[in-house]
Write a protein that holds these residues in place. Structure first.
Motif, PDB file in Angstrom:
ATOM      1  N   UNK A   1     -12.983  -0.599  -6.661  1.00 41.39           N
ATOM      2  CA  UNK A   1     -12.748  -1.774  -7.519  1.00 41.39           C
ATOM      3  C   UNK A   1     -11.302  -1.847  -7.980  1.00 41.39           C
ATOM      4  N   UNK A   2     -10.723  -0.699  -8.309  1.00 38.07           N
ATOM      5  CA  UNK A   2      -9.340  -0.672  -8.785  1.00 38.07           C
ATOM      6  C   UNK A   2      -8.384  -1.182  -7.713  1.00 38.07           C
ATOM      7  N   UNK A   3      -8.508  -0.654  -6.501  1.00 37.19           N
ATOM      8  CA  UNK A   3      -7.567  -1.079  -5.459  1.00 37.19           C
ATOM      9  C   UNK A   3      -7.866  -2.499  -4.989  1.00 37.19           C
ATOM     10  N   UNK A   4      -9.129  -2.909  -5.029  1.00 37.27           N
ATOM     11  CA  UNK A   4      -9.468  -4.281  -4.652  1.00 37.27           C
ATOM     12  C   UNK A   4      -8.829  -5.284  -5.608  1.00 37.27           C
ATOM     13  N   UNK A   5      -8.647  -4.865  -6.845  1.00 44.09           N
ATOM     14  CA  UNK A   5      -8.029  -5.738  -7.851  1.00 44.09           C
ATOM     15  C   UNK A   5      -6.509  -5.761  -7.732  1.00 44.09           C
ATOM     16  N   UNK A   6      -5.974  -5.035  -6.750  1.00 41.67           N
ATOM     17  CA  UNK A   6      -4.533  -5.037  -6.536  1.00 41.67           C
ATOM     18  C   UNK A   6      -3.803  -3.903  -7.213  1.00 41.67           C
ATOM     19  N   UNK A   7      -4.566  -2.964  -7.779  1.00 46.00           N
ATOM     20  CA  UNK A   7      -3.961  -1.829  -8.451  1.00 46.00           C
ATOM     21  C   UNK A   7      -3.939  -0.642  -7.502  1.00 46.00           C
ATOM     22  N   UNK A   8      -3.622   0.518  -7.998  1.00 48.94           N
ATOM     23  CA  UNK A   8      -3.599   1.724  -7.178  1.00 48.94           C
ATOM     24  C   UNK A   8      -4.192   2.869  -7.969  1.00 48.94           C
ATOM     25  N   UNK A   9      -4.693   3.865  -7.257  1.00 47.52           N
ATOM     26  CA  UNK A   9      -5.389   4.959  -7.921  1.00 47.52           C
ATOM     27  C   UNK A   9      -5.061   6.274  -7.254  1.00 47.52           C
ATOM     28  N   UNK A  10      -4.740   7.263  -8.074  1.00 48.41           N
ATOM     29  CA  UNK A  10      -4.543   8.625  -7.590  1.00 48.41           C
ATOM     30  C   UNK A  10      -5.532   9.529  -8.311  1.00 48.41           C
ATOM     31  N   UNK A  11      -6.237  10.355  -7.559  1.00 52.98           N
ATOM     32  CA  UNK A  11      -7.143  11.302  -8.190  1.00 52.98           C
ATOM     33  C   UNK A  11      -6.347  12.193  -9.137  1.00 52.98           C
ATOM     34  N   UNK A  12      -6.828  12.383 -10.376  1.00 52.03           N
ATOM     35  CA  UNK A  12      -6.059  13.171 -11.347  1.00 52.03           C
ATOM     36  C   UNK A  12      -5.690  14.550 -10.842  1.00 52.03           C
ATOM     37  N   UNK A  13      -6.563  15.181 -10.056  1.00 53.39           N
ATOM     38  CA  UNK A  13      -6.302  16.551  -9.628  1.00 53.39           C
ATOM     39  C   UNK A  13      -5.193  16.664  -8.593  1.00 53.39           C
ATOM     40  N   UNK A  14      -4.773  15.543  -7.997  1.00 58.40           N
ATOM     41  CA  UNK A  14      -3.709  15.618  -6.995  1.00 58.40           C
ATOM     42  C   UNK A  14      -2.440  14.903  -7.425  1.00 58.40           C
ATOM     43  N   UNK A  15      -2.519  14.049  -8.428  1.00 58.54           N
ATOM     44  CA  UNK A  15      -1.367  13.229  -8.797  1.00 58.54           C
ATOM     45  C   UNK A  15      -0.127  14.055  -9.087  1.00 58.54           C
ATOM     46  N   UNK A  16      -0.250  14.984 -10.015  1.00 57.18           N
ATOM     47  CA  UNK A  16       0.936  15.726 -10.440  1.00 57.18           C
ATOM     48  C   UNK A  16       1.501  16.588  -9.313  1.00 57.18           C
ATOM     49  N   UNK A  17       0.626  17.225  -8.529  1.00 52.43           N
ATOM     50  CA  UNK A  17       1.106  18.082  -7.443  1.00 52.43           C
ATOM     51  C   UNK A  17       1.869  17.276  -6.395  1.00 52.43           C
TER      52      UNK A  17
ATOM     53  N   UNK B   1       4.280  -4.857 -15.668  1.00 47.85           N
ATOM     54  CA  UNK B   1       4.030  -4.099 -14.438  1.00 47.85           C
ATOM     55  C   UNK B   1       4.380  -4.947 -13.216  1.00 47.85           C
ATOM     56  N   UNK B   2       3.966  -6.208 -13.230  1.00 49.09           N
ATOM     57  CA  UNK B   2       4.288  -7.106 -12.113  1.00 49.09           C
ATOM     58  C   UNK B   2       5.793  -7.238 -11.938  1.00 49.09           C
ATOM     59  N   UNK B   3       6.506  -7.364 -13.053  1.00 53.96           N
ATOM     60  CA  UNK B   3       7.967  -7.484 -12.985  1.00 53.96           C
ATOM     61  C   UNK B   3       8.606  -6.209 -12.445  1.00 53.96           C
ATOM     62  N   UNK B   4       8.083  -5.050 -12.884  1.00 50.31           N
ATOM     63  CA  UNK B   4       8.608  -3.770 -12.408  1.00 50.31           C
ATOM     64  C   UNK B   4       8.422  -3.640 -10.906  1.00 50.31           C
ATOM     65  N   UNK B   5       7.212  -3.949 -10.423  1.00 50.47           N
ATOM     66  CA  UNK B   5       6.948  -3.836  -8.986  1.00 50.47           C
ATOM     67  C   UNK B   5       7.858  -4.759  -8.191  1.00 50.47           C
ATOM     68  N   UNK B   6       8.038  -5.980  -8.693  1.00 48.11           N
ATOM     69  CA  UNK B   6       8.874  -6.942  -7.984  1.00 48.11           C
ATOM     70  C   UNK B   6      10.330  -6.462  -7.918  1.00 48.11           C
ATOM     71  N   UNK B   7      10.844  -5.963  -9.031  1.00 46.63           N
ATOM     72  CA  UNK B   7      12.242  -5.539  -9.070  1.00 46.63           C
ATOM     73  C   UNK B   7      12.488  -4.282  -8.242  1.00 46.63           C
ATOM     74  N   UNK B   8      11.485  -3.415  -8.169  1.00 46.62           N
ATOM     75  CA  UNK B   8      11.634  -2.199  -7.376  1.00 46.62           C
ATOM     76  C   UNK B   8      11.343  -2.426  -5.898  1.00 46.62           C
ATOM     77  N   UNK B   9      10.716  -3.571  -5.588  1.00 42.25           N
ATOM     78  CA  UNK B   9      10.276  -3.804  -4.226  1.00 42.25           C
ATOM     79  C   UNK B   9       9.132  -2.880  -3.866  1.00 42.25           C
ATOM     80  N   UNK B  10       8.328  -2.508  -4.878  1.00 39.09           N
ATOM     81  CA  UNK B  10       7.219  -1.568  -4.688  1.00 39.09           C
ATOM     82  C   UNK B  10       5.941  -2.337  -4.408  1.00 39.09           C
ATOM     83  N   UNK B  11       5.158  -1.843  -3.440  1.00 38.54           N
ATOM     84  CA  UNK B  11       3.944  -2.569  -3.070  1.00 38.54           C
ATOM     85  C   UNK B  11       2.835  -2.410  -4.107  1.00 38.54           C
ATOM     86  N   UNK B  12       2.877  -1.303  -4.887  1.00 35.71           N
ATOM     87  CA  UNK B  12       1.835  -1.067  -5.880  1.00 35.71           C
ATOM     88  C   UNK B  12       2.321  -0.005  -6.860  1.00 35.71           C
ATOM     89  N   UNK B  13       1.450   0.375  -7.785  1.00 30.85           N
ATOM     90  CA  UNK B  13       1.818   1.322  -8.826  1.00 30.85           C
ATOM     91  C   UNK B  13       2.172   2.702  -8.247  1.00 30.85           C
TER      92      UNK B  13
END
Length: 211
Positions: free
Chosen positions: A118-134, A186-198
């Protein structure tokens, strides 16, 4: 929200389990694939909103399949959630580089799988907490400042909080602003960075000393 999902895994029992979980939550499973090559073909013909993608498969691995699917998708690419047994940083970062929007380990609970879709379908991004920091600490080494992306001070604050894996509601609470305002920042940040998602924004923040 509803979303059309393609399940890609070389184990039939795993595909069946995913299908049961997702359909019970109101999501629509439009197809299944057992190899990366089948996934590429299925993505082109079925045009799912989200693909739950295994990594190690015969014929073509999930990372290369992700890269090919997104390269061929045009203006409306599907969102890819990597769902893997292998808690390996190299797999996860390579998938990120290929364009995946989510990362989940197969030991996650059913509700986490549904939430990820649901998160990614809504246009967001998700990282499992146990792998994000590593993943970020190992691979997103600072490379020094880049060309100034033109972020305002508030946008830099939002980016720093994104890099801490905070949700929009958590950022809103931290900054004492409305969640709708956070979404705009967040939308402005992504646009200015040219980032596809969070996810891409988080990596950018760590690489350029903004986190």
């Amino acid at each position: 929200m509803t979303a059309r999902v393609l399940i890609v895994d070389d184990h039939a029992t795993m595909r069946m389990g995913f299908r049961t979980i997702l359909e019970a939550s109101g999501l629509t499973v439009v197809g299944e694939a057992a190899t990366g090559a089948e996934a590429v073909d299925a993505a082109a013909s079925l045009r799912p909103d989200v693909i739950c993608m295994d990594v190690q498969m015969p014929d073509l691995d999930g990372i290369e399949a992700t890269r090919r699917i997104l390269a061929a998708a045009g203006d409306h690419p599907p969102r890819v959630v990597i769902v893997t047994t292998f808690d390996r940083d190299d797999y996860l970062f390579e998938a990120l580089d290929a364009g995946a929007s989510g990362f989940l380990l197969k030991n996650a609970g059913p509700e986490e799988l549904v939430s990820a879709v649901r998160v990614v379908a809504a246009g967001d991004a998700l990282l499992a907490p146990e792998v994000t920091r590593r993943v970020i600490e190992r691979f997103a080494r600072p490379t020094g400042p880049d060309v100034d992306p033109g972020l305002t001070e508030r946008e830099r604050e939002v980016l720093r909080l994104l890099a801490q894996a905070l949700s929009n509601s958590e950022i809103a609470t931290r900054l004492f602003i409305g969640e709708a305002t956070v979404k705009t920042h967040v939308s402005n940040v992504l646009a200015k960075l040219g980032a596809r998602d969070r996810v891409a924004a988080v990596v950018y923040a760590h690489r350029h000393g903004l986190a």
